[in-house]
Write a protein that holds these residues in place. Structure first.
Motif, PDB file in Angstrom:
ATOM      1  N   ALA A   1       0.838  -1.206   0.000  1.00  0.00           N
ATOM      2  CA  ALA A   1       0.000   0.000   0.000  1.00  0.00           C
ATOM      3  C   ALA A   1       0.871   1.254   0.000  1.00  0.00           C
ATOM      4  CB  ALA A   1      -0.935   0.002   1.204  1.00  0.00           C
ATOM      5  N   ALA A   2       1.939   1.247   0.800  1.00  0.00           N
ATOM      6  CA  ALA A   2       2.844   2.399   0.825  1.00  0.00           C
ATOM      7  C   ALA A   2       3.543   2.567  -0.521  1.00  0.00           C
ATOM      8  CB  ALA A   2       3.872   2.227   1.939  1.00  0.00           C
ATOM      9  N   ARG A   3       3.890   1.463  -1.152  1.00  0.00           N
ATOM     10  CA  ARG A   3       4.514   1.543  -2.479  1.00  0.00           C
ATOM     11  C   ARG A   3       3.564   2.145  -3.495  1.00  0.00           C
ATOM     12  NH1 ARG A   3       9.823   1.611  -3.407  1.00  0.00           N
ATOM     13  NH2 ARG A   3      10.817   0.141  -2.047  1.00  0.00           N
ATOM     14  N   LEU A   4       2.293   1.756  -3.436  1.00  0.00           N
ATOM     15  CA  LEU A   4       1.323   2.316  -4.372  1.00  0.00           C
ATOM     16  C   LEU A   4       1.149   3.814  -4.154  1.00  0.00           C
ATOM     17  CD1 LEU A   4      -1.435  -0.438  -4.436  1.00  0.00           C
ATOM     18  CD2 LEU A   4       0.105   0.210  -6.290  1.00  0.00           C
ATOM     19  N   VAL A   5       1.058   4.223  -2.909  1.00  0.00           N
ATOM     20  CA  VAL A   5       0.909   5.654  -2.605  1.00  0.00           C
ATOM     21  C   VAL A   5       2.143   6.424  -3.067  1.00  0.00           C
ATOM     22  CG1 VAL A   5       0.751   7.324  -0.731  1.00  0.00           C
ATOM     23  CG2 VAL A   5      -0.684   5.285  -0.706  1.00  0.00           C
ATOM     24  N   LEU A   6       3.312   5.904  -2.789  1.00  0.00           N
ATOM     25  CA  LEU A   6       4.554   6.567  -3.196  1.00  0.00           C
ATOM     26  C   LEU A   6       4.651   6.645  -4.718  1.00  0.00           C
ATOM     27  CD1 LEU A   6       7.323   7.782  -2.425  1.00  0.00           C
ATOM     28  CD2 LEU A   6       8.227   5.462  -2.519  1.00  0.00           C
ATOM     29  N   SER A   7       4.335   5.551  -5.390  1.00  0.00           N
ATOM     30  CA  SER A   7       4.398   5.557  -6.851  1.00  0.00           C
ATOM     31  C   SER A   7       3.402   6.550  -7.444  1.00  0.00           C
ATOM     32  CB  SER A   7       4.110   4.158  -7.399  1.00  0.00           C
ATOM     33  OG  SER A   7       5.082   3.248  -6.956  1.00  0.00           O
ATOM     34  N   GLY A   8       2.190   6.571  -6.901  1.00  0.00           N
ATOM     35  CA  GLY A   8       1.194   7.525  -7.377  1.00  0.00           C
ATOM     36  C   GLY A   8       1.611   8.954  -7.148  1.00  0.00           C
ATOM     37  N   ALA A   9       2.184   9.220  -5.974  1.00  0.00           N
ATOM     38  CA  ALA A   9       2.632  10.592  -5.677  1.00  0.00           C
ATOM     39  C   ALA A   9       3.747  11.003  -6.631  1.00  0.00           C
ATOM     40  CB  ALA A   9       3.107  10.680  -4.229  1.00  0.00           C
ATOM     41  N   LEU A  10       4.657  10.104  -6.909  1.00  0.00           N
ATOM     42  CA  LEU A  10       5.747  10.441  -7.829  1.00  0.00           C
ATOM     43  C   LEU A  10       5.244  10.658  -9.245  1.00  0.00           C
ATOM     44  CD1 LEU A  10       8.643   8.112  -6.615  1.00  0.00           C
ATOM     45  CD2 LEU A  10       8.469  10.579  -6.397  1.00  0.00           C
ATOM     46  N   LEU A  11       4.228   9.903  -9.633  1.00  0.00           N
ATOM     47  CA  LEU A  11       3.646  10.107 -10.976  1.00  0.00           C
ATOM     48  C   LEU A  11       2.934  11.450 -11.055  1.00  0.00           C
ATOM     49  CD1 LEU A  11       2.240   6.578 -11.834  1.00  0.00           C
ATOM     50  CD2 LEU A  11       4.091   7.781 -12.991  1.00  0.00           C
TER      51      LEU A  11
END
Length: 56
Positions: free
Chosen positions: A42-52
């Motif tokens: 879940a943290a990876r998804l949030v981080l990836s989305g924020a970076l995108l």
């Protein structure tokens, strides 16, 4: 270039600090590993989305 993510993933990759707490609570590591993996992904998804979104 975005900063490396090792500082944010370190506690989830190495949960050995929690072993004494598990002993006190009477739990086993296998009982919480599913939760640890869910939090990690879940943290990876949030981080990836924020970076995108940010464009980093």
């Amino acid at each position: 270039m975005p900063p490396p993510c090792t500082a944010s993933t370190f506690p989830r990759n190495r949960p050995f600090w929690i072993i004494p707490l598990l002993a006190i609570a009477g739990l086993h590591m296998r009982e919480i590993m599913g939760y640890c993996f869910m939090v990690f992904f879940a943290a990876r998804l949030v981080l990836s989305g924020a970076l995108l979104i940010i464009g980093g």
